[in-house]
Write a protein that holds these residues in place. Sequence first.
Motif, PDB file in Angstrom:
ATOM      1  N   LEU A 167     -13.812  11.639  -7.947  1.00  0.00           N
ATOM      2  CA  LEU A 167     -14.844  10.762  -8.706  1.00  0.00           C
ATOM      3  C   LEU A 167     -14.929  11.063 -10.166  1.00  0.00           C
ATOM      4  O   LEU A 167     -14.835  10.261 -11.025  1.00  0.00           O
ATOM      5  N   ARG A 168     -15.217  12.586 -10.442  1.00  0.00           N
ATOM      6  CA  ARG A 168     -15.581  12.926 -11.490  1.00  0.00           C
ATOM      7  C   ARG A 168     -14.042  12.830 -12.568  1.00  0.00           C
ATOM      8  O   ARG A 168     -14.395  12.404 -13.781  1.00  0.00           O
ATOM      9  N   GLU A 169     -13.019  13.096 -11.933  1.00  0.00           N
ATOM     10  CA  GLU A 169     -11.992  13.056 -12.714  1.00  0.00           C
ATOM     11  C   GLU A 169     -11.484  11.571 -13.159  1.00  0.00           C
ATOM     12  O   GLU A 169     -11.044  11.457 -14.260  1.00  0.00           O
ATOM     13  N   LEU A 175     -10.993   7.269 -16.997  1.00  0.00           N
ATOM     14  CA  LEU A 175     -11.218   5.869 -17.086  1.00  0.00           C
ATOM     15  C   LEU A 175     -12.129   5.284 -18.013  1.00  0.00           C
ATOM     16  O   LEU A 175     -13.149   5.882 -17.944  1.00  0.00           O
ATOM     17  N   GLU A 176     -11.939   4.172 -18.800  1.00  0.00           N
ATOM     18  CA  GLU A 176     -12.897   3.774 -19.669  1.00  0.00           C
ATOM     19  C   GLU A 176     -13.477   2.662 -18.876  1.00  0.00           C
ATOM     20  O   GLU A 176     -12.988   1.933 -18.103  1.00  0.00           O
ATOM     21  N   ARG A 177     -14.661   2.296 -19.416  1.00  0.00           N
ATOM     22  CA  ARG A 177     -15.432   1.255 -18.768  1.00  0.00           C
ATOM     23  C   ARG A 177     -14.744  -0.254 -19.129  1.00  0.00           C
ATOM     24  O   ARG A 177     -14.838  -0.931 -18.336  1.00  0.00           O
ATOM     25  N   THR A 178     -14.191  -0.194 -20.205  1.00  0.00           N
ATOM     26  CA  THR A 178     -13.615  -1.573 -20.741  1.00  0.00           C
ATOM     27  C   THR A 178     -12.263  -1.560 -19.687  1.00  0.00           C
ATOM     28  O   THR A 178     -11.795  -3.099 -19.759  1.00  0.00           O
ATOM     29  N   VAL A 198      -5.302   0.747 -13.571  1.00  0.00           N
ATOM     30  CA  VAL A 198      -5.741   1.891 -13.180  1.00  0.00           C
ATOM     31  C   VAL A 198      -4.823   2.969 -13.507  1.00  0.00           C
ATOM     32  O   VAL A 198      -5.108   4.029 -14.167  1.00  0.00           O
ATOM     33  N   LEU A 199      -3.467   3.037 -13.074  1.00  0.00           N
ATOM     34  CA  LEU A 199      -2.558   3.872 -13.281  1.00  0.00           C
ATOM     35  C   LEU A 199      -1.967   3.900 -14.841  1.00  0.00           C
ATOM     36  O   LEU A 199      -1.803   4.799 -15.322  1.00  0.00           O
ATOM     37  N   ASP A 200      -1.941   2.763 -15.439  1.00  0.00           N
ATOM     38  CA  ASP A 200      -1.740   2.820 -16.766  1.00  0.00           C
ATOM     39  C   ASP A 200      -2.577   3.548 -17.721  1.00  0.00           C
ATOM     40  O   ASP A 200      -2.363   4.287 -18.699  1.00  0.00           O
ATOM     41  N   VAL A 201      -4.106   3.191 -17.515  1.00  0.00           N
ATOM     42  CA  VAL A 201      -5.142   3.881 -18.193  1.00  0.00           C
ATOM     43  C   VAL A 201      -4.981   5.294 -17.853  1.00  0.00           C
ATOM     44  O   VAL A 201      -5.340   6.229 -18.865  1.00  0.00           O
ATOM     45  N   ALA A 204      -4.230   7.976  -7.178  1.00  0.00           N
ATOM     46  CA  ALA A 204      -4.440   6.556  -7.704  1.00  0.00           C
ATOM     47  C   ALA A 204      -3.358   5.920  -7.388  1.00  0.00           C
ATOM     48  O   ALA A 204      -3.250   4.677  -7.026  1.00  0.00           O
ATOM     49  N   ALA A 205      -1.824   6.462  -7.147  1.00  0.00           N
ATOM     50  CA  ALA A 205      -0.989   5.641  -6.908  1.00  0.00           C
ATOM     51  C   ALA A 205      -0.758   5.212  -5.175  1.00  0.00           C
ATOM     52  O   ALA A 205      -0.109   4.503  -4.931  1.00  0.00           O
ATOM     53  N   ALA A 206      -1.736   5.774  -4.523  1.00  0.00           N
ATOM     54  CA  ALA A 206      -1.964   5.458  -3.169  1.00  0.00           C
ATOM     55  C   ALA A 206      -2.814   4.043  -3.105  1.00  0.00           C
ATOM     56  O   ALA A 206      -3.026   3.937  -1.689  1.00  0.00           O
ATOM     57  N   LEU A 207      -3.337   3.775  -4.294  1.00  0.00           N
ATOM     58  CA  LEU A 207      -4.397   2.550  -4.021  1.00  0.00           C
ATOM     59  C   LEU A 207      -3.499   1.357  -3.484  1.00  0.00           C
ATOM     60  O   LEU A 207      -2.212   1.256  -3.737  1.00  0.00           O
ATOM     61  N   PRO A 208      -4.217   0.285  -2.678  1.00  0.00           N
ATOM     62  CA  PRO A 208      -3.347  -0.702  -2.310  1.00  0.00           C
ATOM     63  C   PRO A 208      -2.993  -1.445  -3.450  1.00  0.00           C
ATOM     64  O   PRO A 208      -3.643  -1.681  -4.339  1.00  0.00           O
ATOM     65  N   ASP A 209      -1.762  -2.193  -3.392  1.00  0.00           N
ATOM     66  CA  ASP A 209      -1.295  -3.288  -4.487  1.00  0.00           C
ATOM     67  C   ASP A 209      -2.203  -4.336  -4.712  1.00  0.00           C
ATOM     68  O   ASP A 209      -2.479  -4.821  -5.737  1.00  0.00           O
ATOM     69  N   SER A 210      -3.032  -4.900  -3.490  1.00  0.00           N
ATOM     70  CA  SER A 210      -3.912  -6.028  -3.737  1.00  0.00           C
ATOM     71  C   SER A 210      -5.424  -5.337  -3.936  1.00  0.00           C
ATOM     72  O   SER A 210      -5.668  -4.623  -3.502  1.00  0.00           O
ATOM     73  N   GLY A 211      -5.905  -6.277  -4.608  1.00  0.00           N
ATOM     74  CA  GLY A 211      -7.416  -5.834  -4.780  1.00  0.00           C
ATOM     75  C   GLY A 211      -7.716  -5.471  -6.329  1.00  0.00           C
ATOM     76  O   GLY A 211      -6.934  -4.992  -6.985  1.00  0.00           O
ATOM     77  N   THR A 212      -8.996  -5.736  -6.748  1.00  0.00           N
ATOM     78  CA  THR A 212      -9.229  -5.058  -7.823  1.00  0.00           C
ATOM     79  C   THR A 212     -10.694  -4.554  -7.799  1.00  0.00           C
ATOM     80  O   THR A 212     -11.541  -4.585  -6.776  1.00  0.00           O
ATOM     81  N   TYR A 213     -10.761  -3.440  -8.840  1.00  0.00           N
ATOM     82  CA  TYR A 213     -12.063  -2.561  -8.567  1.00  0.00           C
ATOM     83  C   TYR A 213     -12.896  -2.768  -9.789  1.00  0.00           C
ATOM     84  O   TYR A 213     -12.404  -2.850 -10.883  1.00  0.00           O
ATOM     85  N   ALA A 214     -14.147  -2.844  -9.403  1.00  0.00           N
ATOM     86  CA  ALA A 214     -15.228  -2.929 -10.389  1.00  0.00           C
ATOM     87  C   ALA A 214     -15.738  -1.665 -11.320  1.00  0.00           C
ATOM     88  O   ALA A 214     -16.387  -1.834 -12.308  1.00  0.00           O
ATOM     89  N   ASN A 215     -15.536  -0.309 -10.487  1.00  0.00           N
ATOM     90  CA  ASN A 215     -15.969   0.699 -10.996  1.00  0.00           C
ATOM     91  C   ASN A 215     -15.020   1.743 -10.245  1.00  0.00           C
ATOM     92  O   ASN A 215     -14.455   1.726  -9.303  1.00  0.00           O
ATOM     93  N   VAL A 216     -15.544   3.011 -10.610  1.00  0.00           N
ATOM     94  CA  VAL A 216     -14.693   4.402 -10.375  1.00  0.00           C
ATOM     95  C   VAL A 216     -14.913   4.619  -8.645  1.00  0.00           C
ATOM     96  O   VAL A 216     -14.129   4.831  -7.992  1.00  0.00           O
ATOM     97  N   THR A 217     -16.380   4.163  -8.428  1.00  0.00           N
ATOM     98  CA  THR A 217     -16.738   4.446  -6.851  1.00  0.00           C
ATOM     99  C   THR A 217     -16.018   3.563  -6.085  1.00  0.00           C
ATOM    100  O   THR A 217     -15.460   4.177  -4.803  1.00  0.00           O
TER     101      THR A 217
END
Length: 135
Positions: free
Chosen positions: A74-76, A81-84, A93-96, A110-123
């Motif tokens: 989470l810290r890393e 990652l920027e808030r923007t 996420v991977l590009d940033v 981060a590469a293990a994230l599912p292809d579908s879905g959007t994330y509102a924050n780091v948590t």
Amino acid sequence: MERGSNQVSPRTDDEMKHELEGRLRSGRPTHVEEEHDPEPPADDDIRVDTGGPVPPPGEERERARAQEEADSLLRELARHLERTAFPADRETVLDVLRAHHAPDSVLDEAAALPDSGTYANVTEIVEALGHRPTR
């Protein structure tokens, strides 16, 4: 003159307030009162105040290690990652992360994230990866 139920003089009352001021502001004991504080638990002590049965020692250590890994990730991620960037999908996420030169271990996670879905924050990213960060 005020006639309340106060058993001490105004001068003594002010002295007592001054003695407690550091503790009241910080919410924890100050260095002045260190000899009155209980000894903190050792790192390898088994927690007994969990409200349930005491787990075996290995289980507690494993849980603590998993918690530390989740918090570290989470810290890393928050560092790179920027808030923007949010809301973000996996590719964003991977590009940033690449643009901010994140460590390979973070990129691999981060590469293990599912292809579908959007994330509102780091948590949400950490939870999508199967970790449970401290809240």
